[in-house]
Every structure is written in structure tokens, then in C-alpha cells.
Design a protein around this motif. Structure first.
Motif, PDB file in Angstrom:
ATOM      1  N   UNK A  63      53.678  29.903  26.459  1.00 21.10           N
ATOM      2  CA  UNK A  63      53.641  31.203  25.791  1.00 21.10           C
ATOM      3  C   UNK A  63      52.668  32.195  26.418  1.00 21.10           C
ATOM      4  N   UNK A  64      51.974  31.796  27.486  1.00 24.80           N
ATOM      5  CA  UNK A  64      50.941  32.668  28.043  1.00 24.80           C
ATOM      6  C   UNK A  64      50.845  32.458  29.545  1.00 24.80           C
ATOM      7  N   UNK A  65      50.860  33.569  30.296  1.00 19.41           N
ATOM      8  CA  UNK A  65      50.753  33.521  31.748  1.00 19.41           C
ATOM      9  C   UNK A  65      49.341  33.901  32.153  1.00 19.41           C
ATOM     10  N   UNK A  66      48.655  33.012  32.868  1.00 21.22           N
ATOM     11  CA  UNK A  66      47.279  33.230  33.290  1.00 21.22           C
ATOM     12  C   UNK A  66      47.257  33.574  34.773  1.00 21.22           C
ATOM     13  N   UNK A  67      46.694  34.727  35.110  1.00 20.86           N
ATOM     14  CA  UNK A  67      46.548  35.082  36.516  1.00 20.86           C
ATOM     15  C   UNK A  67      45.400  34.279  37.119  1.00 20.86           C
ATOM     16  N   UNK A  68      45.383  34.161  38.431  1.00 23.06           N
ATOM     17  CA  UNK A  68      44.315  33.420  39.102  1.00 23.06           C
ATOM     18  C   UNK A  68      42.963  34.079  38.861  1.00 23.06           C
ATOM     19  N   UNK A  69      42.940  35.429  38.854  1.00 22.83           N
ATOM     20  CA  UNK A  69      41.680  36.136  38.631  1.00 22.83           C
ATOM     21  C   UNK A  69      41.123  35.855  37.235  1.00 22.83           C
ATOM     22  N   UNK A  75      29.655  37.900  31.429  1.00 23.42           N
ATOM     23  CA  UNK A  75      30.475  37.881  32.628  1.00 23.42           C
ATOM     24  C   UNK A  75      31.678  38.759  32.323  1.00 23.42           C
ATOM     25  N   UNK A  76      31.922  39.736  33.179  1.00 28.20           N
ATOM     26  CA  UNK A  76      32.921  40.769  32.876  1.00 28.20           C
ATOM     27  C   UNK A  76      34.222  40.535  33.648  1.00 28.20           C
ATOM     28  N   UNK A  77      35.334  40.785  32.963  1.00 28.69           N
ATOM     29  CA  UNK A  77      36.637  40.758  33.641  1.00 28.69           C
ATOM     30  C   UNK A  77      37.544  41.811  33.013  1.00 28.69           C
ATOM     31  N   UNK A  78      38.189  42.584  33.873  1.00 29.84           N
ATOM     32  CA  UNK A  78      39.160  43.583  33.403  1.00 29.84           C
ATOM     33  C   UNK A  78      40.563  43.056  33.699  1.00 29.84           C
ATOM     34  N   UNK A  79      41.382  42.954  32.665  1.00 28.24           N
ATOM     35  CA  UNK A  79      42.755  42.498  32.851  1.00 28.24           C
ATOM     36  C   UNK A  79      43.595  43.683  33.324  1.00 28.24           C
ATOM     37  N   UNK A  80      43.964  43.643  34.586  1.00 29.67           N
ATOM     38  CA  UNK A  80      44.801  44.708  35.134  1.00 29.67           C
ATOM     39  C   UNK A  80      46.204  44.600  34.553  1.00 29.67           C
ATOM     40  N   UNK A  81      46.846  45.767  34.422  1.00 31.91           N
ATOM     41  CA  UNK A  81      48.195  45.735  33.883  1.00 31.91           C
ATOM     42  C   UNK A  81      49.112  45.031  34.887  1.00 31.91           C
ATOM     43  N   UNK A  82      49.966  44.131  34.428  1.00 35.66           N
ATOM     44  CA  UNK A  82      50.815  43.369  35.352  1.00 35.66           C
ATOM     45  C   UNK A  82      51.744  44.274  36.154  1.00 35.66           C
ATOM     46  N   UNK A  83      51.990  43.882  37.412  1.00 39.16           N
ATOM     47  CA  UNK A  83      53.004  44.590  38.191  1.00 39.16           C
ATOM     48  C   UNK A  83      54.375  44.016  37.829  1.00 39.16           C
ATOM     49  N   UNK A  84      55.420  44.503  38.490  1.00 34.26           N
ATOM     50  CA  UNK A  84      56.786  44.110  38.113  1.00 34.26           C
ATOM     51  C   UNK A  84      57.003  42.603  38.251  1.00 34.26           C
ATOM     52  N   UNK A  85      56.480  42.012  39.322  1.00 36.43           N
ATOM     53  CA  UNK A  85      56.674  40.580  39.541  1.00 36.43           C
ATOM     54  C   UNK A  85      55.950  39.760  38.472  1.00 36.43           C
ATOM     55  N   UNK A  86      54.714  40.143  38.163  1.00 33.96           N
ATOM     56  CA  UNK A  86      53.960  39.434  37.135  1.00 33.96           C
ATOM     57  C   UNK A  86      54.597  39.633  35.764  1.00 33.96           C
ATOM     58  N   UNK A  87      55.101  40.839  35.524  1.00 39.87           N
ATOM     59  CA  UNK A  87      55.733  41.107  34.234  1.00 39.87           C
ATOM     60  C   UNK A  87      57.002  40.270  34.070  1.00 39.87           C
ATOM     61  N   UNK A  88      57.742  40.064  35.155  1.00 39.18           N
ATOM     62  CA  UNK A  88      58.941  39.239  35.088  1.00 39.18           C
ATOM     63  C   UNK A  88      58.587  37.811  34.670  1.00 39.18           C
ATOM     64  N   UNK A  89      57.451  37.296  35.154  1.00 40.45           N
ATOM     65  CA  UNK A  89      57.003  35.953  34.763  1.00 40.45           C
ATOM     66  C   UNK A  89      56.659  35.906  33.278  1.00 40.45           C
ATOM     67  N   UNK A  90      56.008  36.966  32.802  1.00 39.73           N
ATOM     68  CA  UNK A  90      55.652  37.023  31.378  1.00 39.73           C
ATOM     69  C   UNK A  90      56.905  37.070  30.517  1.00 39.73           C
ATOM     70  N   UNK A  91      57.864  37.876  30.931  1.00 39.39           N
ATOM     71  CA  UNK A  91      59.110  37.984  30.172  1.00 39.39           C
ATOM     72  C   UNK A  91      59.841  36.650  30.158  1.00 39.39           C
ATOM     73  N   UNK A  92      59.816  35.940  31.277  1.00 35.92           N
ATOM     74  CA  UNK A  92      60.514  34.657  31.367  1.00 35.92           C
ATOM     75  C   UNK A  92      59.974  33.645  30.365  1.00 35.92           C
ATOM     76  N   UNK A  93      58.671  33.758  30.060  1.00 37.43           N
ATOM     77  CA  UNK A  93      58.074  32.869  29.071  1.00 37.43           C
ATOM     78  C   UNK A  93      58.686  33.107  27.692  1.00 37.43           C
ATOM     79  N   UNK A  94      58.954  34.363  27.369  1.00 38.54           N
ATOM     80  CA  UNK A  94      59.449  34.716  26.034  1.00 38.54           C
ATOM     81  C   UNK A  94      60.973  34.779  25.957  1.00 38.54           C
TER      82      UNK A  94
END
Length: 305
Positions: free
Chosen positions: A34-40, A199-218
Motif C-alpha cells: 500500500x505504500x511506495x518508498x523512494x530510496x531517498x 534530520x530533515x527530508x523533503x518528499x518531492x512530488x513524484x514524477x510520472x514514472x514514480x506516480x505510475x508505481x504508486x497507482x499500481x499499488x492501488x
């Protein structure tokens, strides 16, 4: 030369401990069903745990900041203690509250509970996290909603992992340091003294390829052509100049759910002149009348061209 060898002997155990901690965590926190984790993001979580500092997560609303704590708790098998911050929230509420009104009422009624002031101490979320039998995940959600002094009021407690209860004259210390996740929508700047301890981290908005992976989960069974055209239109909409609120990931998922339910074809999405059925569905993406009027104006101008 001797001094150089001493430095090596000092650094070596730390590096081994650090690498071991990070390797162990990599095995237990990855993308889930249910959740896609980026390497960053994965590296940020590992770094915060290794440094034993709160992880401050910023990003647009709908980019999964709150879900991070939920997924991390599930991955580690740890209890999740959630402290959702409001504009009226005070830092003291996260530690404890003394219910003097209830004690006064009970004393008037002759209740024997009044003899123990501890009966009127309400434990806050940080108290619960500090005394948890299992190392918990403490989520301080949307910290930027509170007063500007709110983060500074928690500096000592987050640093030393302890606080003093004046009513009972006891010190509450963390039996084991909780993993602290703090989220912010960037609505206001946080104090420098607070930022130094995170420790700071900014979650960048997913690009099209990353968004496709997120959509595939749902939506694992969504038609590829429909997804392709939906993402094209979605990112076109996000790039429209003048939008008051850009659509987020969660809004895209709502929109896709409607597209699938209404059996919208890829051709309808591809055809910018089409004005049947598809326009009302943009209500899942646009959340105020200003953006809706701007979208309708641009669509009208496109049809005229």
C-alpha cells in the motif's frame, strides 16, 4: 602515527554500528502493498534512526507524510502513537494534563480518589511513548499548525527524552528512545533551534514514472492506456499557471477511481475537445472555485482554437 591509529580505532566501532543498523533497517522497511518508498526517503528514515534524532518530513499535502509513520510501524512491528496537532494544541498536552476540575468535583462529592493526585493526571502522547514496553513510533503530525513557540517548547523533552511532573514530583524518562516522525505542510517556518535537532527530508512530488508505481499499488488492474492518458492530463493540470491548489497524489487516486467506475475510455481523456462526462470528474482534482473557473476558461479557449 600513533595519534592516527587512535583515530582509526575510535571511528571503526561507530562505523560498524552504523552500517549494521542501516543494513538491518533496510531489510525491514521497504515499499509495501500500500505504500511506495523512494530510496531517498528510505535513507532518511535510516539516518534519523541511526542518529537518534526526530525525522522532520515536509512536502505537499497528499504526498504520504502521515502514511510514512503508519507504514514504518507496520514494517517494524512497533506500536504507533499518533499526536495530531491543531491550532489550539499546546506542547504541555503532549506530556500530561492535570484535571483540577474533576478533582474539585470529586472532593465535593467525598470521593476517596482525591487523596491520590495521580488519579487526575492525564498522560499525553509523549508520556505514552516514553513508557511503552515496546519501542514505539511517535508521530507528531502537522506541527506547523500550532503556535510558533510550540516546537521550541518540546526541545528539552525531545533532546533528553524525559520531563518532570510537578504535581506528583516525579520524572518520566523514556525506557527506550521512541522513533519520532514529525510532519509539516510548510505552512509556517519552524524555529532554527528546533530544526537543528531534527534530520530533515523533503518528499518531492513524484514524477510520472514514480506516480505510475504508486497507482499500481492501488489499482493493479487499471488499463495501461487509461493510466497513461490520465497521468498526461493530471500533470498538464498540475503545470497550469495560477492554480491556487495543485492536485495531489491522493486526489489523483480519487480521480482514477471515478474514471474506472464510470468506464471512461482513454480516447475521452486524449480528446481535449470532449466536454461530456469528463469535466465534472475534475471535481476530484480541483478543490476550489477559483481553480475550477480557471480550468473551465482554459478548456473553453482550447476548444475555440
Amino acid at each position: 602515527m600513533a595519534e592516527f591509529l587512535i583515530v582509526l580505532e575510535f571511528k571503526h566501532p561507530f562505523e560498524v554500528k552504523k552500517n549494521l543498523a542501516m543494513t538491518t533497517h533496510k531489510q525491514s522497511f521497504n515499499s509495501s502493498e500500500t505504500y511506495v518508498v523512494s530510496q531517498e526517503l528510505q535513507l532518511a528514515v535510516e539516518a534519523a534512526i541511526t542518529l537518534e534524532r526526530p525525522l522532520l518530513i515536509k512536502g505537499e499535502p497528499g504526498t504520504g507524510k502521515t502514511m510514512l509513520a503508519e507504514e514504518l510501524a507496520a514494517a517494524l512491528g512497533a506500536p504507533l502513537i499518533q499526536w495530531h496537532i491543531k491550532s489550539t494544541t499546546k506542547a504541555q498536552q503532549g506530556l500530561y494534563e492535570y484535571d483540577a476540575v474533576s478533582r474539585l468535583r470529586d472532593s465535593q462529592l467525598g470521593d476517596s480518589r482525591v487523596n491520590d493526585i495521580g488519579n487526575y493526571i492525564i498522560k499525553g502522547k509523549m508520556w505514552q511513548a516514553f513508557t511503552s514496553d515496546v519501542r514505539p513510533i511517535l508521530l507528531i503530525d502537522e506541527i506547523d499548525k500550532a503556535d510558533i513557540e510550540f516546537p521550541n517548547d518540546l526541545l528539552l523533552e525531545l533532546d533528553k527524552m524525559e520531563f518532570y511532573v510537578y504535581e506528583t514530583q516525579e520524572t518520566i524518562k523514556a525506557t527506550q528512545r521512541p522513533i519520532v516522525i514529525i510532519t509539516s505542510n510548510n505552512e509556517k517556518d519552524l524555529p532554527d533551534a528546533f530544526l537543528r535537532r531534527c534530520f530533515f527530508h523533503y518528499i518531492k512530488f513524484p514524477d510520472a514514472a514514480e506516480m505510475a508505481k504508486i497507482v499500481d499499488v492501488h489499482f493493479p488492474n487499471i488499463k495501461p492506456k487509461l493510466l497513461e492518458q490520465a497521468l498526461v492530463r493530471f500533470f498538464e493540470l498540475r503545470n497550469v499557471a495560477g492554480l491556487k491548489k495543485k492536485p495531489s497524489t491522493s486526489e489523483l487516486l480519487d480521480w482514477l477511481k471515478l474514471l474506472v467506475a464510470e468506464d471512461i475510455t482513454p480516447q475521452v481523456l486524449r480528446d481535449s475537445n470532449h466536454d461530456d462526462a469528463i469535466v465534472p470528474l475534475y471535481g476530484a482534482l480541483l478543490k476550489n472555485e477559483q481553480d475550477m473557473h480557471l480550468f473551465e476558461k482554459l478548456a473553453f479557449m482550447a476548444r475555440r482554437r
